[in-house]
Enzyme design. Structure first.
Site, mmCIF file in Angstrom:
data_model
loop_
_atom_site.group_PDB
_atom_site.id
_atom_site.type_symbol
_atom_site.label_atom_id
_atom_site.label_comp_id
_atom_site.label_asym_id
_atom_site.label_seq_id
_atom_site.Cartn_x
_atom_site.Cartn_y
_atom_site.Cartn_z
ATOM 1 N N LYS A 31 44.941 30.056 39.759
ATOM 2 C CA LYS A 31 44.057 29.700 40.694
ATOM 3 C C LYS A 31 42.722 29.170 40.218
ATOM 4 C CE LYS A 31 43.980 30.809 44.390
ATOM 5 N NZ LYS A 31 44.270 29.803 45.615
ATOM 6 N N MET A 88 31.399 30.545 38.781
ATOM 7 C CA MET A 88 31.940 29.067 39.114
ATOM 8 C C MET A 88 30.771 28.089 39.337
ATOM 9 S SD MET A 88 35.073 30.337 41.661
ATOM 10 C CE MET A 88 34.274 31.682 42.098
ATOM 11 N N GLY A 96 38.292 39.840 35.199
ATOM 12 C CA GLY A 96 37.010 40.431 35.641
ATOM 13 C C GLY A 96 37.356 41.351 36.661
ATOM 14 N N ASP A 152 46.234 35.524 36.926
ATOM 15 C CA ASP A 152 45.357 34.329 36.904
ATOM 16 C C ASP A 152 45.433 33.630 35.709
ATOM 17 O OD1 ASP A 152 44.621 35.140 39.329
ATOM 18 O OD2 ASP A 152 42.482 35.870 38.862
ATOM 19 N N PRO A 187 36.911 40.742 31.084
ATOM 20 C CA PRO A 187 36.417 39.538 30.760
ATOM 21 C C PRO A 187 37.689 38.924 29.713
ATOM 22 C CG PRO A 187 35.148 41.082 29.644
ATOM 23 C CD PRO A 187 35.853 41.992 30.833
HETATM 24 N N1 SAH Z 1 36.931 38.180 39.286
HETATM 25 C C1 SAH Z 1 36.316 37.638 38.073
HETATM 26 C C2 SAH Z 1 35.801 36.128 38.464
HETATM 27 C C3 SAH Z 1 36.547 35.219 39.152
HETATM 28 S S1 SAH Z 1 36.215 33.842 39.634
HETATM 29 C C4 SAH Z 1 35.303 38.435 37.417
HETATM 30 O O1 SAH Z 1 35.192 39.398 38.117
HETATM 31 O O2 SAH Z 1 34.578 38.165 36.626
HETATM 32 C C5 SAH Z 1 36.256 32.835 38.165
HETATM 33 C C6 SAH Z 1 34.815 32.705 37.549
HETATM 34 O O3 SAH Z 1 34.489 34.113 36.751
HETATM 35 C C7 SAH Z 1 34.701 31.702 36.420
HETATM 36 O O4 SAH Z 1 34.438 30.200 36.993
HETATM 37 C C8 SAH Z 1 33.404 32.130 35.732
HETATM 38 O O5 SAH Z 1 32.392 31.712 36.274
HETATM 39 C C9 SAH Z 1 33.377 33.664 35.777
HETATM 40 N N2 SAH Z 1 34.359 34.283 34.696
HETATM 41 C C10 SAH Z 1 35.485 34.752 34.616
HETATM 42 N N3 SAH Z 1 35.645 35.485 33.338
HETATM 43 C C11 SAH Z 1 34.505 34.841 32.527
HETATM 44 C C12 SAH Z 1 34.118 35.129 31.252
HETATM 45 N N4 SAH Z 1 34.997 35.626 30.240
HETATM 46 N N5 SAH Z 1 33.089 34.736 30.864
HETATM 47 C C13 SAH Z 1 32.337 33.815 31.487
HETATM 48 N N6 SAH Z 1 32.533 33.682 32.714
HETATM 49 C C14 SAH Z 1 33.482 34.230 33.387
#
Ligand code: SAH
Length: 457
Positions: free
Chosen positions: A263, A376, A295, A241, A218
Site C-alpha cells: 500500500k 508521506m 508503525g 504492508d 518502525p
Molecule cells: N502507520 C504508519 C504510517 C503509515 S504511512 C506509522 O504509524 O508509522 C507511511 C509513512 O509513514 C511513510 O511514508 C513515512 O512517512 C512514515 N514511516 C513509516 N515508517 C517509518 C520509518 N521507520 N521511518 C520513517 N518514516 C516512516
C-alpha cells in the site's frame, strides 16, 4: 531430585512468618498473594508489615514465636535474619511437625520456595535446588514475557465453561475445542471468549475467525509490543504492508500464510477493496488473521475501511497499537514531541492525501515553536515549504528528516525550513522518511548555529 514440587493448599489455613525485617517483607509479598491466614511474629516490625496488619491482611503478634503457636500451622518461615533465632524457630517447627523454611539457608530448610510466575489460577513454579537462583529468575523473565497477562482470566472463563463442554462435546471434539480456546488465550486474545467457540464446535461449523490489526512499529523487531509478538506467533494468516521488513515477518508461525498487500511506496499497490476482501475471506474460513501495519495501525493506515469490512462481515476484530514513525523519529533525535513553553500541541499530518498534495492549517503550522510530524512528505516537501513560508513561518525553523527511523539504515537530515526541499532532494532518501517540523536533533540544537548539513548516524 532432592526436592519434590507440589502445590500445597493454604487457603484458610495458618502460615507463620517469624521476623519483621526485610527478609520477612519479601516473603510476605509472596504469601499475601495466597488466601492463607498469615501470622507474623516480631517484636519490632517493618512499617509495611504494620500497615498490612492494619488493613487486616495479616495478624501481627508483637513477640517471638513460641512452641504454643505451632500446632495447626501449615508452614513456618524463619526470616529473623539471625542464625540463632532462625535455628530456634526451625527446631520448634521440626518438633511440632510443621514444614519450615529458613530464609537464605536452603541446606537447613525442610522446603524451599520456588520462583513464581503468577497468572492465577495458572501458577508456574521454578526451582534449581539452590544451584542457580539467577537462572531461575531468567527463566521466570522468559515466561513472564511469553505469557499474556490476561491468561489467568481466560483460564477462569474456561473453567466456567468446562461443565457445558463436558456435557455437550464428545472426546475428540472436546480436545479440539480446548486446544482452540487456549491457542487464543496464549496469543493474548481474550475476546471473543470461549463461548462462541463452543457454539461453533457444537454446530461443527468452522471456528469463527478473527482479525487483529497489529502495529509493527518502525521496523526493528525489538520495537514490537509483546502483544504484537504473540499475535504473530499465533496467526494463521499475516497480511502486511510493504513497509514491514523481513525480520518482523520472520517472527510469524512457520505454517502461517504471509501475504504482502503493498500500500506504500510509489510502485504498484494492491487496491484497498482487494485487501478488505482477502481479510474477510480468510477470517470467514476460521483463520486468525493478523493485519500487520507499519508503525501504529491507526496512523495513516486506512484502518477504518478495513474495520468497516470486518463489521459488515460480522467478524470480531481488535487493534494492537504500535510505535508510530513520529515517536521513533523523536526518540532518535533525542527530543520530546511536546515541551512546556515550546509546543503544547503536536500535529500529525500527511503530505499526500487522496486528492494529491494535502492541505492543512498552514497558519497554525507556521507559528513559532509549532511541532508537526509530516508523514508521506518527501514528494510534498517543496509545496509544504512554500505554504509555510507564505504563511509567515521563519525560514530558520529547524526541520529534521528521519529516514528509516528506528530501523537499520537510519539517517537524519538536519536542516531548516528555508532549505528543506533542496536538502531533501540532495539527500536522495530511498527509505520511508518522516519530516519533523520544528525539531532539530538535540546535538545540533545545542550548537548556537546549526549547520545545514546531514548528520549521518
Ligand atoms: N502507520 C504508519 C504510517 C503509515 S504511512 C506509522 O504509524 O508509522 C507511511 C509513512 O509513514 C511513510 O511514508 C513515512 O512517512 C512514515 N514511516 C513509516 N515508517 C517509518 C520509518 N521507520 N521511518 C520513517 N518514516 C516512516
Amino acid at each position: 531430585m532432592k526436592y519434590f514440587p507440589i502445590f500445597l493448599r493454604v487457603a484458610g489455613l495458618r502460615v507463620a512468618v517469624s521476623g519483621g525485617g526485610a527478609a520477612a517483607v519479601a516473603k510476605l509479598r509472596l504469601l499475601l498473594k495466597t488466601e492463607a491466614r498469615i501470622e507474623v511474629y516480631a517484636e519490632t516490625a517493618d512499617p509495611l508489615i504494620a500497615s498490612w496488619a492494619a488493613e487486616g491482611r495479616l495478624r501481627l503478634v508483637p513477640r517471638a514465636i513460641g512452641a504454643a503457636d505451632l500446632p495447626g500451622l501449615r508452614l513456618v518461615y524463619a526470616a529473623n535474619e539471625d542464625a540463632a533465632e532462625d535455628g530456634r524457630v526451625a527446631a520448634l517447627a521440626a518438633e511440632a511437625g510443621v514444614p519450615f523454611n529458613i530464609v537464605d539457608n536452603l541446606e537447613a530448610s525442610a522446603f524451599l520456595t520456588p520462583a513464581l510466575v503468577d497468572r492465577d489460577p495458572l501458577v508456574i513454579a521454578i526451582g534449581t535446588e539452590g544451584a542457580g537462583p539467577v537462572l531461575a529468575r531468567k527463566i521466570k523473565a522468559l515466561l513472564e514475557e511469553r505469557l499474556p497477562a490476561g491468561i489467568g482470566d481466560a483460564l477462569r472463563a474456561a473453567k466456567a465453561l468446562r461443565p457445558a463442554a463436558e456435557a455437550l462435546l464428545p472426546g475428540r471434539a472436546r480436545r479440539a475445542f480446548w486446544s482452540a480456546v487456549f491457542d487464543r488465550a496464549l496469543a493474548g486474545d481474550a475476546a471473543p471468549g470461549a463461548a462462541p467457540l463452543l457454539d461453533a464446535h457444537l454446530d461443527r461449523a468452522p471456528a469463527p475467525g478473527r482479525v487483529l490489526f497489529v502495529g509493527a512499529g518502525p521496523g526493528d523487531p525489538d520495537e514490537l509490543t509483546l502483544r504484537a509478538r504473540r499475535a504473530l506467533d499465533a496467526a494463521d494468516v499475516v497480511i502486511h504492508d510493504r513497509l514491514v521488513p523481513q525480520p518482523i515477518l520472520e517472527l510469524a508461525r512457520r505454517e502461517a500464510e504471509i501475504v504482502e498487500a503493498g500500500k506504500t511506496g510509489f510502485g504498484p499497490s494492491t487496491p484497498q477493496d482487494a485487501i478488505n476482501r482477502l481479510i474477510v475471506e480468510r477470517a470467514r474460513a476460521g483463520a486468525l488473521v493478523v493485519r500487520l501495519k507499519a508503525g501504529d495501525p491507526g496512523v495513516f493506515g486506512r484502518l477504518d475501511e478495513e474495520i468497516a469490512a470486518c463489521e459488515a462481515a460480522g467478524l470480531d476484530w481488535s487493534i494492537l497499537p504500535g510505535i508510530t514513525a513520529a515517536s521513533a523519529a523523536a526518540a532518535s533525535l533525542g527530543q520530546s514531541l511536546t515541551r512546556r513553553g515550546r509546543n503544547s500541541e503536536l500535529r500529525v499530518i500527511t503530505g499526500q492525501d487522496v486528492e494529491g498534495l494535502a492541505d492543512h492549517d498552514w497558519a497554525a503550522l507556521a507559528r513559532p515553536g509549532a511541532v508537526a510530524a509530516i508523514y508521506m512528505g518527501k514528494r510534498a516537501a517543496r509545496f509544504i515549504q512554500g505554504r509555510l513560508m507564505m504563511h509567515g513561518a521563519d525560514p530558520a525553523t529547524p526541520v529534521s528528516v528521519v529516514e528509516n527511523a528506528g530501523r537499520p539504515g537510519e539517517r537524519i537530515v538536519a536542516t531548516r525550513l528555508g532549505a528543506m526541499a533542496a536538502d531533501l532532494a540532495a539527500a536522495d532518501l530511498r527509505g520511508p522518511a518522516v519530516i519533523m517540523l520544528g525539531l532539530a536533533p538535540r546535538a545540533v540544537a545545542a550548537l548556537a548555529s546549526a549547520p545545514l548539513s546531514e548528520a549521518a548516524r
